[in-house]
Motif scaffolding. Structure first.
Motif, PDB file in Angstrom:
ATOM      1  N   VAL A  89      76.986 -53.239  47.639  1.00 53.80           N
ATOM      2  CA  VAL A  89      77.298 -51.860  48.017  1.00 53.80           C
ATOM      3  C   VAL A  89      75.968 -51.131  48.180  1.00 53.80           C
ATOM      4  CG1 VAL A  89      79.579 -51.699  46.921  1.00 53.80           C
ATOM      5  CG2 VAL A  89      77.533 -51.319  45.540  1.00 53.80           C
ATOM      6  N   TRP A  90      76.010 -49.835  48.532  1.00 56.61           N
ATOM      7  CA  TRP A  90      74.747 -49.139  48.794  1.00 56.61           C
ATOM      8  C   TRP A  90      73.820 -49.152  47.585  1.00 56.61           C
ATOM      9  CZ3 TRP A  90      73.237 -45.145  45.775  1.00 56.61           C
ATOM     10  CH2 TRP A  90      74.203 -44.376  45.142  1.00 56.61           C
ATOM     11  N   ARG A  91      74.385 -49.253  46.371  1.00 61.17           N
ATOM     12  CA  ARG A  91      73.565 -49.260  45.153  1.00 61.17           C
ATOM     13  C   ARG A  91      72.653 -50.486  45.069  1.00 61.17           C
ATOM     14  NH1 ARG A  91      77.720 -45.896  43.287  1.00 61.17           N
ATOM     15  NH2 ARG A  91      76.993 -44.329  41.801  1.00 61.17           N
ATOM     16  N   ALA A  92      72.924 -51.496  45.895  1.00 61.90           N
ATOM     17  CA  ALA A  92      72.059 -52.689  45.907  1.00 61.90           C
ATOM     18  C   ALA A  92      71.239 -52.759  47.191  1.00 61.90           C
ATOM     19  CB  ALA A  92      72.912 -53.950  45.755  1.00 61.90           C
ATOM     20  N   ASP A  93      71.105 -51.607  47.861  1.00 66.53           N
ATOM     21  CA  ASP A  93      70.368 -51.550  49.131  1.00 66.53           C
ATOM     22  C   ASP A  93      69.178 -50.607  48.932  1.00 66.53           C
ATOM     23  OD1 ASP A  93      69.453 -50.606  51.607  1.00 66.53           O
ATOM     24  OD2 ASP A  93      71.420 -50.807  52.542  1.00 66.53           O
ATOM     25  N   LYS A  94      67.979 -51.159  49.052  1.00 69.38           N
ATOM     26  CA  LYS A  94      66.784 -50.373  48.680  1.00 69.38           C
ATOM     27  C   LYS A  94      66.669 -49.069  49.471  1.00 69.38           C
ATOM     28  CE  LYS A  94      62.308 -50.490  47.072  1.00 69.38           C
ATOM     29  NZ  LYS A  94      60.955 -50.675  47.441  1.00 69.38           N
ATOM     30  N   LYS A  95      67.017 -49.097  50.750  1.00 67.74           N
ATOM     31  CA  LYS A  95      66.859 -47.893  51.575  1.00 67.74           C
ATOM     32  C   LYS A  95      67.783 -46.771  51.060  1.00 67.74           C
ATOM     33  CE  LYS A  95      66.284 -46.861  56.433  1.00 67.74           C
ATOM     34  NZ  LYS A  95      67.501 -46.296  57.014  1.00 67.74           N
ATOM     35  N   LEU A  96      68.987 -47.131  50.670  1.00 70.65           N
ATOM     36  CA  LEU A  96      69.949 -46.105  50.241  1.00 70.65           C
ATOM     37  C   LEU A  96      69.862 -45.795  48.744  1.00 70.65           C
ATOM     38  CD1 LEU A  96      73.098 -47.098  52.331  1.00 70.65           C
ATOM     39  CD2 LEU A  96      71.763 -44.987  52.527  1.00 70.65           C
ATOM     40  N   ALA A  97      69.393 -46.768  47.945  1.00 70.12           N
ATOM     41  CA  ALA A  97      69.412 -46.576  46.491  1.00 70.12           C
ATOM     42  C   ALA A  97      68.022 -46.373  45.901  1.00 70.12           C
ATOM     43  CB  ALA A  97      70.081 -47.772  45.817  1.00 70.12           C
ATOM     44  N   GLY A  98      66.988 -46.760  46.642  1.00 69.61           N
ATOM     45  CA  GLY A  98      65.618 -46.600  46.140  1.00 69.61           C
ATOM     46  C   GLY A  98      65.195 -47.725  45.223  1.00 69.61           C
ATOM     47  N   GLY A  99      66.162 -48.484  44.716  1.00 74.06           N
ATOM     48  CA  GLY A  99      65.890 -49.569  43.770  1.00 74.06           C
ATOM     49  C   GLY A  99      67.221 -50.050  43.231  1.00 74.06           C
ATOM     50  N   GLY A 100      67.197 -50.813  42.164  1.00 72.09           N
ATOM     51  CA  GLY A 100      68.426 -51.353  41.596  1.00 72.09           C
ATOM     52  C   GLY A 100      68.926 -50.524  40.418  1.00 72.09           C
ATOM     53  N   PRO A 101      69.345 -51.188  39.345  1.00 73.60           N
ATOM     54  CA  PRO A 101      69.954 -50.477  38.215  1.00 73.60           C
ATOM     55  C   PRO A 101      69.036 -49.459  37.534  1.00 73.60           C
ATOM     56  CG  PRO A 101      69.527 -52.788  37.680  1.00 73.60           C
ATOM     57  CD  PRO A 101      69.345 -52.646  39.151  1.00 73.60           C
ATOM     58  N   LEU A 102      67.723 -49.668  37.655  1.00 75.18           N
ATOM     59  CA  LEU A 102      66.804 -48.696  37.038  1.00 75.18           C
ATOM     60  C   LEU A 102      67.028 -47.306  37.646  1.00 75.18           C
ATOM     61  CD1 LEU A 102      64.442 -48.215  35.081  1.00 75.18           C
ATOM     62  CD2 LEU A 102      62.881 -48.747  36.963  1.00 75.18           C
ATOM     63  N   MET A 103      67.211 -47.254  38.966  1.00 70.38           N
ATOM     64  CA  MET A 103      67.433 -45.974  39.643  1.00 70.38           C
ATOM     65  C   MET A 103      68.801 -45.396  39.281  1.00 70.38           C
ATOM     66  SD  MET A 103      64.917 -45.104  41.697  1.00 70.38           S
ATOM     67  CE  MET A 103      65.524 -44.076  43.032  1.00 70.38           C
ATOM     68  N   ASP A 104      69.786 -46.271  39.167  1.00 73.68           N
ATOM     69  CA  ASP A 104      71.167 -45.804  39.035  1.00 73.68           C
ATOM     70  C   ASP A 104      71.541 -45.456  37.589  1.00 73.68           C
ATOM     71  OD1 ASP A 104      73.735 -45.227  39.982  1.00 73.68           O
ATOM     72  OD2 ASP A 104      74.454 -47.231  39.501  1.00 73.68           O
ATOM     73  N   VAL A 105      71.327 -46.398  36.677  1.00 74.24           N
ATOM     74  CA  VAL A 105      71.745 -46.178  35.286  1.00 74.24           C
ATOM     75  C   VAL A 105      70.595 -46.255  34.281  1.00 74.24           C
ATOM     76  CG1 VAL A 105      74.204 -46.696  35.512  1.00 74.24           C
ATOM     77  CG2 VAL A 105      72.595 -48.583  35.226  1.00 74.24           C
ATOM     78  N   GLY A 106      69.560 -47.025  34.607  1.00 73.50           N
ATOM     79  CA  GLY A 106      68.391 -47.087  33.721  1.00 73.50           C
ATOM     80  C   GLY A 106      67.747 -45.717  33.558  1.00 73.50           C
ATOM     81  N   ILE A 107      67.874 -44.888  34.575  1.00 68.43           N
ATOM     82  CA  ILE A 107      67.301 -43.533  34.541  1.00 68.43           C
ATOM     83  C   ILE A 107      67.816 -42.748  33.326  1.00 68.43           C
ATOM     84  CG2 ILE A 107      69.090 -42.563  36.080  1.00 68.43           C
ATOM     85  CD1 ILE A 107      66.880 -40.801  37.327  1.00 68.43           C
ATOM     86  N   TYR A 108      69.034 -43.053  32.885  1.00 65.74           N
ATOM     87  CA  TYR A 108      69.575 -42.344  31.716  1.00 65.74           C
ATOM     88  C   TYR A 108      68.787 -42.686  30.447  1.00 65.74           C
ATOM     89  CZ  TYR A 108      73.626 -40.771  34.349  1.00 65.74           C
ATOM     90  OH  TYR A 108      74.439 -40.143  35.259  1.00 65.74           O
ATOM     91  N   LEU A 109      68.345 -43.939  30.357  1.00 66.39           N
ATOM     92  CA  LEU A 109      67.563 -44.342  29.171  1.00 66.39           C
ATOM     93  C   LEU A 109      66.216 -43.634  29.178  1.00 66.39           C
ATOM     94  CD1 LEU A 109      68.400 -48.148  29.388  1.00 66.39           C
ATOM     95  CD2 LEU A 109      69.368 -46.509  27.770  1.00 66.39           C
ATOM     96  N   ILE A 110      65.653 -43.506  30.367  1.00 65.57           N
ATOM     97  CA  ILE A 110      64.379 -42.782  30.492  1.00 65.57           C
ATOM     98  C   ILE A 110      64.585 -41.330  30.067  1.00 65.57           C
ATOM     99  CG2 ILE A 110      62.735 -41.881  32.204  1.00 65.57           C
ATOM    100  CD1 ILE A 110      63.254 -44.523  33.794  1.00 65.57           C
ATOM    101  N   HIS A 111      65.648 -40.744  30.597  1.00 68.95           N
ATOM    102  CA  HIS A 111      65.908 -39.330  30.313  1.00 68.95           C
ATOM    103  C   HIS A 111      66.218 -39.111  28.823  1.00 68.95           C
ATOM    104  CE1 HIS A 111      66.391 -35.505  32.383  1.00 68.95           C
ATOM    105  NE2 HIS A 111      67.262 -35.198  31.443  1.00 68.95           N
ATOM    106  N   GLY A 112      67.021 -40.021  28.268  1.00 69.49           N
ATOM    107  CA  GLY A 112      67.380 -39.917  26.843  1.00 69.49           C
ATOM    108  C   GLY A 112      66.155 -40.074  25.958  1.00 69.49           C
ATOM    109  N   ALA A 113      65.273 -41.013  26.316  1.00 64.96           N
ATOM    110  CA  ALA A 113      64.063 -41.230  25.507  1.00 64.96           C
ATOM    111  C   ALA A 113      63.162 -39.992  25.563  1.00 64.96           C
ATOM    112  CB  ALA A 113      63.316 -42.469  25.998  1.00 64.96           C
ATOM    113  N   CYS A 114      63.083 -39.368  26.731  1.00 65.10           N
ATOM    114  CA  CYS A 114      62.268 -38.139  26.831  1.00 65.10           C
ATOM    115  C   CYS A 114      62.894 -37.013  26.013  1.00 65.10           C
ATOM    116  CB  CYS A 114      62.089 -37.711  28.288  1.00 65.10           C
ATOM    117  SG  CYS A 114      61.072 -38.839  29.252  1.00 65.10           S
ATOM    118  N   MET A 115      64.228 -36.978  25.947  1.00 63.98           N
ATOM    119  CA  MET A 115      64.886 -35.998  25.069  1.00 63.98           C
ATOM    120  C   MET A 115      64.481 -36.264  23.614  1.00 63.98           C
ATOM    121  SD  MET A 115      68.870 -35.800  26.270  1.00 63.98           S
ATOM    122  CE  MET A 115      69.431 -34.818  27.661  1.00 63.98           C
ATOM    123  N   ALA A 116      64.531 -37.548  23.217  1.00 66.21           N
ATOM    124  CA  ALA A 116      64.195 -37.914  21.834  1.00 66.21           C
ATOM    125  C   ALA A 116      62.712 -37.656  21.543  1.00 66.21           C
ATOM    126  CB  ALA A 116      64.531 -39.385  21.580  1.00 66.21           C
ATOM    127  N   ALA A 117      61.900 -37.675  22.591  1.00 70.57           N
ATOM    128  CA  ALA A 117      60.461 -37.387  22.430  1.00 70.57           C
ATOM    129  C   ALA A 117      60.200 -35.885  22.581  1.00 70.57           C
ATOM    130  CB  ALA A 117      59.654 -38.182  23.449  1.00 70.57           C
TER     131      ALA A 117
END
Ligand code: NAD
Length: 370
Positions: free
Chosen positions: A203-231
């Protein structure tokens, strides 16, 4: 087990976000004497996919300060069905290439971009040029450069910009941010998280042009955001990362199937995380010298969060995160105050993501430059 007394307090504070700030008198005399705005702001959703259909549309039936007054869609029939369901005129249905015409439509104040990530910049900039305030879904865009273009376009058009970071309106994440700020347990030094789901079809989530990357862009971003909240809102200073070996290379031709990474925060705090489209997970833990908080289930979703601390479980009544998020943005416009989830926050996360991809590609520690 003993409950955190502070949690209840912060929950009540959380509930009051929607009332205390909203009850302020608007500078433009927009409020009627009963402290409600004379005019509820109009929102147009761009892209009527799953998130708009299942979450944002229904949430806009619960909002007090804004409502759905238009859509931008590639399907006229779909638009007409939405007009019927939400009671707005068919003249407020636009296609992606007629967005400029929204400039003449006073029913629409806010444009909410909910298309694939790679189209966010194009649609957000079109909305800003039409003079509309913009909410952009996460990830804000495919690249930092695109985030900069969106921020510049909104600034030039003198419209407000916000990112769909709904978790800033969730009581559990507000408690995480409060603990990080007030340091009941001391500073969080060790964070860890895991987020993923199994992707079966391309699906588009696995297409670099439409998604920018894979799971890091889609759901991994939440871990980044959560860690920055914790920091306590700080960004990491450096990252290291390693991509998973692909088990379905035919699906993930130009994006990662999975990736693990480490973020080094100021003061020697560390977060280790992983995300993939080959396993299911949604959890996050932050440890401090005197205690911890753990998001055990549905850590970053909208329903069914299970969260414990070293003092016992937390149990908040889950609000509608999206309704609070959109009402808060409408209130920002009415009272002319900045959003707590501005474009700069979306840009920050893209800067971290770009550093993680660079670290994975080079197998080197990469400094994060915000
Ligand atoms: P989706 O695939 O269900 O919907 C995407 C919509 O964009 C569809 O209506 C589709 O027709 C339209 N579209 C327009 N041009 C397209 C194109 N060239 N290719 C494919 N689709 C095109 O996706 P979704 O789950 O609704 O996600 C949309 C955005 O919302 C993404 O950026 C995603 O990250 C974000 N999202 C955020 C949350 C959250 O909790 N904040 C949750 C889900 C999705």
């Amino acid at each position: 087990m003993k409950k955190l007394s502070v949690s209840r307090r912060s929950f009540l504070e959380q509930l009051s976000i929607g009332t205390a700030s909203i009850l302020m008198t608007g500078p433009l005399g927009l409020y009627a004497s009963n402290n409600r705005p004379d005019r509820v702001l109009g929102v147009a959703l761009v892209g009527l996919g799953k998130y708009s259909t299942r979450e944002l549309g229904p949430a806009l039936k619960q909002t007090k300060w804004c409502k759905l007054t238009g859509v931008v869609t590639g399907s006229k029939e779909k638009g007409e069905q939405w007009a019927k369901d939400y009671g707005f005129p068919v003249k407020n249905i636009y296609s992606y290439d007629t967005m400029a015409q929204m400039a003449d439509n006073k029913d629409i104040d806010i444009v909410y971009v909910v298309t694939p990530n790679g189209l966010h910049a194009e649609h957000a900039i079109a909305a800003a040029k039409a003079g509309k305030h913009v909410i952009c879904e996460k990830p804000m865009a495919n690249t930092v450069a695109e985030c900069d273009q969106i921020i510049a376009a909104c600034k030039a058009a003198k419209v407000k910009l916000s990112v769909g970071y709904r978790l800033h309106f969730d009581p559990y994440h507000k408690e995480l941010m409060r603990l990080a700020k007030e340091k009941d347990f001391g500073p969080f030094m060790n964070m860890s998280g895991d987020r993923g789901f199994i992707m079966q079809n391309k699906v588009w989530r696995a297409d670099k042009k439409l998604a920018g990357g894979g799971p890091l862009m889609d759901v991994g971003i939440y871990l980044i955001h959560g860690a920055c909240m914790a920091a306590n809102g700080m960004a990491p200073i450096a990252v290291t990362a390693k991509e998973f070996i692909k088990t379905k290379p035919e699906l993930f031709t130009d994006v990662e199937e999975g990736i693990s990474w480490t973020m080094e925060f100021p003061g020697n705090a560390i977060c280790t995380a992983r995300t993939s489209y080959q396993h299911s997970a949604d959890k996050f833990r932050a440890e401090a010298p005197k205690g911890w908080i753990e998001f055990k289930e549905h850590a970053f979703t909208y329903r069914g969060l299970v969260v414990e601390t070293s003092l016992g479980p937390l149990s908040f009544t889950p609000p509608n995160q999206q309704a609070l998020q959109m009402d808060d943005f409408a209130n920002c416009i009415i009272t002319n105050r900045p959003s707590i989830v501005p474009g700069e926050l979306g840009r920050r996360d893209l800067a971290i993501i770009e550093a993680i991809y660079k670290a994975a590609a080079t197998q080197k520690r990469v400094e994060v430059k915000i």
